[in-house]
Design an enzyme around this catalytic site. Structure first.
Site, PDB file in Angstrom:
ATOM      1  N   HIS A  35     -29.095   7.205 -26.774  1.00  0.00           N
ATOM      2  CA  HIS A  35     -29.028   6.379 -27.978  1.00  0.00           C
ATOM      3  C   HIS A  35     -28.980   4.917 -27.550  1.00  0.00           C
ATOM      4  O   HIS A  35     -27.963   4.439 -27.043  1.00  0.00           O
ATOM      5  CB  HIS A  35     -27.799   6.743 -28.810  1.00  0.00           C
ATOM      6  CG  HIS A  35     -27.810   8.169 -29.287  1.00  0.00           C
ATOM      7  ND1 HIS A  35     -27.419   9.214 -28.478  1.00  0.00           N
ATOM      8  CD2 HIS A  35     -28.181   8.711 -30.467  1.00  0.00           C
ATOM      9  CE1 HIS A  35     -27.543  10.349 -29.150  1.00  0.00           C
ATOM     10  NE2 HIS A  35     -28.005  10.082 -30.350  1.00  0.00           N
ATOM     11  N   HIS A  75     -21.967   8.049 -29.264  1.00  0.00           N
ATOM     12  CA  HIS A  75     -23.376   8.260 -28.904  1.00  0.00           C
ATOM     13  C   HIS A  75     -23.931   7.047 -28.160  1.00  0.00           C
ATOM     14  O   HIS A  75     -24.856   7.169 -27.367  1.00  0.00           O
ATOM     15  CB  HIS A  75     -24.213   8.532 -30.163  1.00  0.00           C
ATOM     16  CG  HIS A  75     -24.112   7.471 -31.200  1.00  0.00           C
ATOM     17  ND1 HIS A  75     -23.079   7.426 -32.115  1.00  0.00           N
ATOM     18  CD2 HIS A  75     -24.902   6.409 -31.482  1.00  0.00           C
ATOM     19  CE1 HIS A  75     -23.244   6.377 -32.910  1.00  0.00           C
ATOM     20  NE2 HIS A  75     -24.341   5.743 -32.535  1.00  0.00           N
ATOM     21  N   LEU A 126     -18.243  11.979 -34.671  1.00  0.00           N
ATOM     22  CA  LEU A 126     -17.931  10.713 -35.320  1.00  0.00           C
ATOM     23  C   LEU A 126     -16.617  10.779 -36.100  1.00  0.00           C
ATOM     24  O   LEU A 126     -16.264  11.788 -36.690  1.00  0.00           O
ATOM     25  CB  LEU A 126     -19.083  10.298 -36.233  1.00  0.00           C
ATOM     26  CG  LEU A 126     -20.391   9.988 -35.495  1.00  0.00           C
ATOM     27  CD1 LEU A 126     -21.519   9.667 -36.473  1.00  0.00           C
ATOM     28  CD2 LEU A 126     -20.194   8.830 -34.513  1.00  0.00           C
ATOM     29  N   HIS A 265     -31.904   3.963 -33.648  1.00  0.00           N
ATOM     30  CA  HIS A 265     -30.654   4.669 -33.372  1.00  0.00           C
ATOM     31  C   HIS A 265     -30.753   5.506 -32.101  1.00  0.00           C
ATOM     32  O   HIS A 265     -29.781   5.628 -31.349  1.00  0.00           O
ATOM     33  CB  HIS A 265     -30.303   5.579 -34.562  1.00  0.00           C
ATOM     34  CG  HIS A 265     -29.160   6.511 -34.296  1.00  0.00           C
ATOM     35  ND1 HIS A 265     -27.851   6.165 -34.527  1.00  0.00           N
ATOM     36  CD2 HIS A 265     -29.132   7.784 -33.819  1.00  0.00           C
ATOM     37  CE1 HIS A 265     -27.065   7.173 -34.208  1.00  0.00           C
ATOM     38  NE2 HIS A 265     -27.818   8.176 -33.772  1.00  0.00           N
ATOM     39  N   ARG A 360       9.528  30.165 -37.291  1.00  0.00           N
ATOM     40  CA  ARG A 360       9.487  28.721 -37.589  1.00  0.00           C
ATOM     41  C   ARG A 360      10.891  28.135 -37.456  1.00  0.00           C
ATOM     42  O   ARG A 360      11.065  26.998 -37.007  1.00  0.00           O
ATOM     43  CB  ARG A 360       8.902  28.456 -38.974  1.00  0.00           C
ATOM     44  CG  ARG A 360       9.693  29.075 -40.116  1.00  0.00           C
ATOM     45  CD  ARG A 360       9.194  28.612 -41.472  1.00  0.00           C
ATOM     46  NE  ARG A 360       9.886  29.295 -42.556  1.00  0.00           N
ATOM     47  CZ  ARG A 360       9.976  28.842 -43.790  1.00  0.00           C
ATOM     48  NH1 ARG A 360       9.413  27.693 -44.116  1.00  0.00           N
ATOM     49  NH2 ARG A 360      10.614  29.524 -44.720  1.00  0.00           N
ATOM     50  N   SER A 387       9.031  23.054 -44.310  1.00  0.00           N
ATOM     51  CA  SER A 387       8.408  24.364 -44.113  1.00  0.00           C
ATOM     52  C   SER A 387       8.053  24.618 -42.652  1.00  0.00           C
ATOM     53  O   SER A 387       8.163  25.743 -42.162  1.00  0.00           O
ATOM     54  CB  SER A 387       7.141  24.477 -44.960  1.00  0.00           C
ATOM     55  OG  SER A 387       7.440  24.472 -46.337  1.00  0.00           O
ATOM     56  N   GLU A 414      -4.075  16.677 -42.272  1.00  0.00           N
ATOM     57  CA  GLU A 414      -4.046  17.571 -41.115  1.00  0.00           C
ATOM     58  C   GLU A 414      -4.998  17.115 -40.009  1.00  0.00           C
ATOM     59  O   GLU A 414      -4.636  17.129 -38.830  1.00  0.00           O
ATOM     60  CB  GLU A 414      -4.402  19.011 -41.531  1.00  0.00           C
ATOM     61  CG  GLU A 414      -3.405  19.668 -42.454  1.00  0.00           C
ATOM     62  CD  GLU A 414      -3.675  19.393 -43.933  1.00  0.00           C
ATOM     63  OE1 GLU A 414      -2.950  19.952 -44.775  1.00  0.00           O
ATOM     64  OE2 GLU A 414      -4.621  18.619 -44.230  1.00  0.00           O
ATOM     65  N   ASP A 472       1.968  33.135 -51.833  1.00  0.00           N
ATOM     66  CA  ASP A 472       0.966  32.071 -51.904  1.00  0.00           C
ATOM     67  C   ASP A 472      -0.457  32.601 -51.799  1.00  0.00           C
ATOM     68  O   ASP A 472      -1.413  31.899 -52.121  1.00  0.00           O
ATOM     69  CB  ASP A 472       1.210  31.022 -50.812  1.00  0.00           C
ATOM     70  CG  ASP A 472       2.223  29.971 -51.244  1.00  0.00           C
ATOM     71  OD1 ASP A 472       2.480  29.869 -52.459  1.00  0.00           O
ATOM     72  OD2 ASP A 472       2.757  29.276 -50.370  1.00  0.00           O
ATOM     73  N   HIS A 476      -3.791  30.876 -48.417  1.00  0.00           N
ATOM     74  CA  HIS A 476      -2.838  30.367 -47.437  1.00  0.00           C
ATOM     75  C   HIS A 476      -2.530  31.390 -46.333  1.00  0.00           C
ATOM     76  O   HIS A 476      -1.720  31.098 -45.453  1.00  0.00           O
ATOM     77  CB  HIS A 476      -1.533  29.978 -48.129  1.00  0.00           C
ATOM     78  CG  HIS A 476      -1.623  28.693 -48.887  1.00  0.00           C
ATOM     79  ND1 HIS A 476      -2.593  28.453 -49.840  1.00  0.00           N
ATOM     80  CD2 HIS A 476      -0.867  27.562 -48.838  1.00  0.00           C
ATOM     81  CE1 HIS A 476      -2.415  27.247 -50.343  1.00  0.00           C
ATOM     82  NE2 HIS A 476      -1.384  26.684 -49.748  1.00  0.00           N
ATOM     83  N   ARG A 523       6.837  32.804 -41.389  1.00  0.00           N
ATOM     84  CA  ARG A 523       7.698  32.409 -42.506  1.00  0.00           C
ATOM     85  C   ARG A 523       8.822  33.423 -42.697  1.00  0.00           C
ATOM     86  O   ARG A 523       9.947  33.071 -43.048  1.00  0.00           O
ATOM     87  CB  ARG A 523       6.888  32.311 -43.801  1.00  0.00           C
ATOM     88  CG  ARG A 523       7.721  31.983 -45.043  1.00  0.00           C
ATOM     89  CD  ARG A 523       6.842  31.947 -46.287  1.00  0.00           C
ATOM     90  NE  ARG A 523       7.603  31.551 -47.466  1.00  0.00           N
ATOM     91  CZ  ARG A 523       8.190  32.407 -48.310  1.00  0.00           C
ATOM     92  NH1 ARG A 523       8.113  33.713 -48.081  1.00  0.00           N
ATOM     93  NH2 ARG A 523       8.856  31.968 -49.359  1.00  0.00           N
TER      94      ARG A 523
END
Length: 673
Positions: A35, A75, A126, A265, A360, A387, A414, A472, A476, A523
């Site tokens: 590139h 790139h 990207l 590009h 957990r 949680s 996330e 749930d 989930h 859980r």
């Protein structure tokens, strides 16, 4: 674009920048791929940054207090390779440039952090680089607050293109950086209005300047080919208490026939057009030929930071022996001596008290003893702190008014969380961990994959790891996610059955130097199955015999993970009562078991008995242990999921989906005939 005017206005700067453009054209032409356009367009910005502002020493690419330079638009890798060669980094020779994109070369198609010390992060997907940069900037703030400005005081600079800003993860990163007022983060937007398909307007009409301003950034707009304007903008950005975005109006593939087009590009390999572009630049050297005076100017820039580095080393040496040793230990990714002791003590206490808790919660119990002895751990959650159980009382919350806080509220981000965690790990001196529901590894997945590719020990705490989360429902309930993570190279996936295995998993994750970890946690409450205290870390073997046959000859082996080890133990009791000798193998980490020598694996999984795998997830990935390793298809079965879950209490779901001790015992008897 009047290039002759640019040349005459700033002749020395122009020729230094032209060296980047010429080397880019030569390398892409030699490789017949790559590139070209971005390095040619951003050469002026990079030249001013390296010459006048970037704190670095080409002879010491890992100097902890260097400024970080991140090429998010990966790139355009020839931009960074050219800069590293020109400034005199030992690892990037002219031969490496000649071998751009070839087998065995350090100059890969996209920058890879594990091939070159001076490449801060692997970019190309990207949006990842700019998101990593937020973690870099957070790490700098955290360490400056703890060790002082004399030891930690540097900036993170990023070059990002239109594509980086279109990727959704960039929004997560941008808004978080603005909220946290990361004033040592400076982003150059390569505003060339071109993507692969054509002009940006084909797909996007975002006002990027207003977007960054609305997120709380300091924003400037400049001509990206005017060195004076670039210099002034960087100076102003460095003075701002906010993160800064400098919108650099540039021309992709500047001076080439493909300038300002989508063709610019990619790979510009036509020899006549290449020669014409060099003529426009006033570049008379042959392929990979940089005039001695220009190379000398660049090498002087590469040496400029040597005195500053030496002064920093003196300041580091002046610290107390304890503080200096702590700083160096963290950057070496060595765990403190106390870690194994606190893990062993917790294991002993748990084996004796035998609590029934969700893993957990077990994870939180481990972190409560780990975080006080590991000052480099930085925790967080994507808006699920209560949680995921990732916050311990001693951490404090990282915020604008508390840079010593070691817990980060990532918000519902996330992907941004995982990418910034990677940035923290790459920065050095930080052990990041972050939590969300395991089903949302889908959102974090690109960054989790890059953690593995980049060989960094980020720890992803994934709770609510099966149909056991209950009401749930299937949106989930992660049934395929264990298989996805296990399929990723260089990743340790831990699914502990109780608090003891959870403690051992954390010890291994925190001791890793080149491998990320995924902790798959429940859980629902689970009993303590490791009731006999062992100082040795059995999880380090990946799998081990938890209970062996007592009712005569061993005829069945039950292999289980996590919450299903309890089910396997109950099935064993029923089978033993029927006179069927049954072994239970707990397999908290398939990857580590695969690394054991064959003799150990043979002892754990000997030939002969029938084998049944038990896991509330898809079978994919299990056949190596059921059919391979001396197993046989006619004597192998699996009790788990074959489709998505449903909404109901956990105990109902396990019964309805047939993941019960009775079902496991029945499968063993079927296989025994």
């Amino acid at each position: 674009m009047d290039i002759s005017a640019l040349r005459s206005a700033n002749p020395e700067h122009w020729m230094r920048a032209a060296a980047i453009r010429a080397l880019t054209l030569d390398a892409v032409h030699a490789a017949n791929s790559g590139h070209s356009g971005m390095p040619m367009g951003m050469a002026d910005v990079a030249t001013v940054l390296f010459e006048k502002h970037l704190k670095f020493d080409a002879a010491a690419p890992k100097w902890p207090d260097r400024d970080r330079f991140i090429l998010s638009a990966g790139h355009g890798s020839m931009l960074i390779y050219s800069l590293l060669y020109l400034t005199g980094y030992e690892q990037v020779t002219l031969e490496e440039l000649r071998n751009f994109r070839q087998w065995g070369a350090r100059t890969a198609g996209h920058p890879e952090n594990f091939l070159l010390d001076a490449v801060e992060t692997t970019t190309g997907p990207l949006g990842q680089g700019i998101s990593n940069a937020v973690g870099f900037a957070m790490a700098e703030e955290l360490q400056r607050a703890e060790f002082g400005r004399k030891i930690v005081d540097h900036f993170t600079y990023v070059i990002a293109g239109d594509g980086c800003l279109m990727e959704g993860v960039s929004q997560e990163a941008i808004t978080l950086a603005g909220r946290q007022k990361l004033g040592h983060l400076i982003v150059f937007w390569d505003n060339n209005n071109i993507t692969i398909d054509g002009e940006v307007g084909l797909a996007d009409s975002t006002d990027q300047v207003m977007r960054f301003k609305s997120a709380g950034w300091h924003v400037q707009e400049i001509d990206g080919h005017d060195p004076a304007a670039i210099d002034a903008a960087i100076t102003a950005a460095r003075a701002s208490a906010k993160p800064s975005m400098i919108a650099c109006k540039t021309h992709i593939a500047l001076g080439h026939a493909a300038q300002d087009t989508s063709k610019g590009h990619g790979a510009l390999t036509d020899p006549e057009q290449l020669a014409a572009a060099k003529a426009v630049y006033g570049w008379t050297g042959g392929p990979f030929d940089v005039p001695a005076d220009i190379k000398a100017q660049w090498e002087e820039i590469g040496r400029r930071g040597a005195s500053e580095r030496a002064a920093w080393e003196d300041r580091l040496a002046a610290l107390s022996e304890r503080k200096r040793a702590e700083f160096e230990r963290r950057y070496a990714l060595e765990v403190p001596r106390k870690l194994s002791a606190v893990i062993r003590a917790l294991k002993k206490q748990v084996s004796e008290s035998a609590p029934k808790v969700a893993t957990r919660k077990s994870s939180e119990m481990v972190l409560e003893v780990v975080n006080p002895v590991m000052g480099e751990t930085v925790g967080g959650s994507a808006d699920l702190s209560g949680s995921n159980n990732t916050k311990t009382a001693d951490l404090g919350v990282f915020d604008v008014d508390n840079r010593k806080g070691r817990y980060i509220h990532w918000g519902i981000r996330e992907h941004g969380m995982a990418a910034a965690m990677n940035g923290m790990a790459l920065h050095g001196g930080i052990r990041p961990y972050g939590g969300t529901f395991m089903a949302f590894t889908d959102y974090a997945r690109p960054a989790m994959r890059l953690a593995a590719l980049m060989k960094i020990p980020s720890v992803f705490v994934m709770t609510h790891d099966s149909i056991g989360l209950g009401e749930d429902g299937p949106t989930h309930q992660p049934v395929e996610h264990l298989a996805i993570s296990r399929a990723t190279p260089n990743t340790m996936v831990f699914r502990p059955c109780d608090t003891v295995e959870t403690a051992e998993a954390w010890e291994l994750a925190l001791g890793a130097k080149t491998t990320p970890s995924v902790l798959s946690l429940t859980r629902q409450n689970l009993p303590t199955l490791r009731s006999e205290h062992k100082t040795r870390n059995l999880t380090a073997q990946g799998a081990y015999v938890l209970a062996d046959a007592e009712a005569g000859k061993r005829r069945a082996i039950l292999i289980a993970t996590g919450s299903e080890v309890e089910i396997a133990m109950a099935a064993r009791a029923a089978l033993e009562a029927d006179g069927i000798g049954t072994r239970v193998v707990s397999m908290p980490c398939m990857e580590l078991f695969a690394e054991q020598d064959e003799a150990y694996r043979r002892r754990v999984l000997p030939a002969g008995p029938v084998r049944v795998g038990v896991e509330a997830a898809m079978r994919q990935g299990w056949d190596r242990w059921l059919l391979g390793e001396r197993g046989r298809e006619a004597k192998a079965g699996f009790v788990g999921m074959s489709g998505f879950g449903a909404s109901a209490p956990a105990e109902v779901l396990y019964e309805k989906f047939g993941i019960t001790a009775e079902a496991v015992a029945a499968e063993v008897k079927r296989l025994l005939g």
